[in-house]
Design an enzyme around this catalytic site. Structure first.
Site, short mmCIF file in Angstrom:
data_model
loop_
_atom_site.label_atom_id
_atom_site.label_comp_id
_atom_site.label_asym_id
_atom_site.label_seq_id
_atom_site.Cartn_x
_atom_site.Cartn_y
_atom_site.Cartn_z
N GLU A 77 -39.06 11.51 -133.88
CA GLU A 77 -38.91 12.70 -134.71
C GLU A 77 -40.22 12.92 -135.47
O GLU A 77 -40.82 11.97 -135.96
CB GLU A 77 -37.77 12.43 -135.71
CG GLU A 77 -37.46 13.54 -136.66
CD GLU A 77 -36.42 13.11 -137.71
OE1 GLU A 77 -36.29 11.89 -137.99
OE2 GLU A 77 -35.75 13.99 -138.25
N LYS A 163 -30.52 18.54 -135.00
CA LYS A 163 -30.11 17.53 -135.99
C LYS A 163 -29.03 18.09 -136.91
O LYS A 163 -29.17 19.20 -137.43
CB LYS A 163 -31.33 17.12 -136.81
CG LYS A 163 -31.09 15.96 -137.76
CD LYS A 163 -32.41 15.60 -138.45
CE LYS A 163 -32.30 14.37 -139.33
NZ LYS A 163 -33.59 14.08 -139.99
N CYS A 198 -32.09 10.30 -136.16
CA CYS A 198 -32.33 9.64 -137.45
C CYS A 198 -31.09 9.53 -138.33
O CYS A 198 -30.18 8.75 -138.02
CB CYS A 198 -33.47 10.36 -138.16
SG CYS A 198 -34.30 9.38 -139.42
#
Ligand code: NAG
Ligand code: NAG
Ligand code: NAG
Ligand code: NAG
Ligand code: NAG
Length: 518
Positions: A77, A163, A198
């Site tokens: 990322e 995300k 993440c």
């Protein structure tokens, strides 16, 4: 006729030798070859990110022989800076941006890179989506998403994932939050991957729900922020992969001064097959053979490379300078019920409860060849102090989102105060020396959790290099709602050893942003 068939086959064979230098796994192979890239967003010595320079860096990694032999390569990322806002084609349109130039050139470059090495490539970009007409549309007329793009071996966009759980800086930079999407992609080597990014790893939707759907392999481009004692990058990745019994390809951004580092390939109870966490920014590829779900293939665990500064017989263990990696402290700890282990004692048995969680702790420790009179300097014990900690209830994840957690663990503290637990040592040399002499010969933690609809209890281990303990050095067992972890080999230099349960309770917070403000 027989002869001509022979020469034809022979000719093909020659052709293959010349042209097919790239080995690709097939559905019948017991493993696939995966790579994750720990990638610094800055060139060495640069103080600004530059997307041309970053693309050049990615291209250099792609030319590494390990990339060429991989079936799938994952980049982290944030490897490309935000100048590169790009539209991203819909997978159903089967677009190859290396040929269709209707996108930001970074997307075309990535597509060409994938095609050049004939590998699946997972990259993370900042996606632009026009939105006039949508009542949530920002004034600028488009949404910005933090998006994974997956290219196949021909450079075609076959999947994208936005995300879901944004982190602090993204919220303030006005990224658009997403409703959870389920995004998977199926490869020609017979593996279907789930995707997340993440911070998503801590939530049920969509990450944990993919596990429940039977997805066994995951890609996770990330830029993780370290928090002790429970949420440093590698300990979380290994714990998550082991507790879910799945394989995880985590590629981490390498930006140690802000706390970002940690990449690895983790597979079920095999643990990390390759990993890196480093205070020196790097652009490096880590490659491993990953066993497929139903295969009996047992991966070779490459042992940790010895750092050249470490003399085998030196009493001082010279650490990698992981101090340069910013680690934050988990302030939930101050609410925990805890018990300080006296360094003079050599064994402890204790049952402790908090809320609806009860734990049996049992620890045996040995101080090797240390005379009692040098254990203290000015009445101060020299070395880490340890506490049993237990907690079940509401908290936060890195003071970013609300959580509910259930934790039972042994954690390291720099003083006798609870407020020092989760701090890293700044011990002078003699204290480091002493710390190295404290061995745990056994740690056993048994916890009985109340049954919950959603819950993931992870084994968490981390040492002072911010690396995990190898999975063959501890056991992790689950029997209904009873979880048990036990050390199998004597260990020194432990920062955290224990169980971290995530109850997956999601509660909305405002992040200092009010309705209509964006
Ligand atoms: C983990 O998954 C493998 C297959 O991928 C299976 O053989 C094994 O039994 C599973 N282990 C547990 C504890 O569920
Ligand atoms: C693994 O085995 C199960 C049960 O035999 C089967 O349903 C599943 O499709 C297999 N998965 C893969 C990836 O081969
Ligand atoms: C803890 O339990 C072990 C094994 O049951 C026993 O050998 C040891 O003496 C106990 N220690 C204490 C401090 O009670
Ligand atoms: C924890 O570490 C910080 C930063 O090094 C330091 O300022 C603080 O005093 C430490 N706290 C304790 C209780 O040692
Ligand atoms: C540690 O203690 C547990 C519980 O007493 C025991 O089952 C286990 O065998 C011990 N492990 C070692 C390595 O001595």
């Amino acid at each position: 006729m027989g002869k001509s068939a022979f020469s034809c086959v022979f000719f093909l064979w020659i052709f293959c030798q010349v042209h097919n230098t790239v080995q690709q796994s097939t559905p019948s192979d017991p493993f696939y070859i995966a790579s994750v890239v720990e990638f610094a967003p800055f060139a060495i010595g640069a103080d600004k990110t530059d997307i041309n320079e970053q693309l050049e860096g990615i291209r250099t990694v792609i030319q590494d022989p390990n990339a060429e032999k991989s079936d799938i390569v994952v980049f982290p990322e944030g490897a490309l800076n935000t100048d590169g806002l790009t539209y991203v084609p819909e997978p159903k349109d089967q677009t190859i941006p290396c040929e269709e130039l209707d996108y930001h050139y970074s997307l075309s470059e990535l597509s060409c890179y994938a095609r050049s090495i004939q590998a699946y490539l997972v990259a993370n970009v900042h996606e632009k989506v026009l939105c006039s007409g949508d009542y949530q549309c920002p004034k600028k007329g488009y949404f910005v998403f933090n998006t994974n793009v997956v290219f196949d071996r021909n450079g075609m966009v076959i999947s994208k994932y936005r995300k879901t759980h944004l982190y602090r800086n993204e919220i303030y930079k006005k990224f658009t939050p997403r409703e959870p999407q389920i995004q998977t992609f199926t490869t020609d080597f017979g593996v279907t991957f789930g995707q997340f990014i993440c911070f998503d790893i801590l939530f049920h939707w969509p990450t944990q729900s993919l596990v429940h759907e039977g997805i066994s392999d995951f890609v996770n481009p990330n830029a993780w922020f370290q928090e002790l004692p429970f949420l440093t990058s590698l300990q979380l990745f290994q714990g998550w992969s082991q507790a879910n019994n799945v394989s995880l390809l985590s590629a981490g951004l390498s930006n140690p001064v802000t706390g970002n580092s940690g990449s690895g390939i983790f597979s079920r109870s095999f643990g990390s097959l390759a990993f890196s966490i480093t205070s020196i920014p790097e652009r490096k590829i880590y490659t491993a053979k990953v066993p497929k779900k139903n295969s009996s293939y047992v991966p070779k665990i490459t042992s940790k490379p010895k750092s050249p500064t470490q003399k085998p017989n030196s009493p001082f263990i010279i650490k990698k300078n992981v101090k340069e990696i910013l680690t934050k402290r988990d302030y939930n700890l101050d609410l925990f019920t805890t018990f300080l282990l006296d360094p003079i004692e050599d064994n402890f048995n204790k049952t402790m409860c908090h809320g609806d969680l009860c734990c049996d702790f049992s620890v045996t420790q040995t101080l090797k060849q240390i005379k009692t009179d040098i254990k203290f300097i000015n009445n101060l014990y020299i070395g880490y102090q340890y506490r049993f900690v237990i907690y079940s209830g509401p908290g936060t994840f890195q003071r970013m989102e609300k959580s509910e957690i259930g934790v039972c663990a042994l954690v390291a503290c720099t003083t006798r105060d609870l407020s020092s637990c989760g701090n890293r040592s700044n011990f002078p040399r003699e204290r480091i020396f002493l710390k190295e002499q404290l061995y745990f010969t056994n740690i056993t933690i048994k916890a009985e959790y109340r049954k919950r609809f959603h819950m993931l209890v992870m084994p968490m281990t981390v040492n002072s290099d911010l690396e995990t303990l190898p999975t063959d050095s501890y056991t992790f067992e689950k029997d209904d709602n009873i979880y048990k972890m036990s050390l199998r080999k004597s260990k020194m230099d432990i920062l955290t050893f224990g169980l971290y349960g995530n109850y997956f309770v999601e509660k909305r917070v405002k992040h200092n942003i009010r309705d209509g403000e964006l």
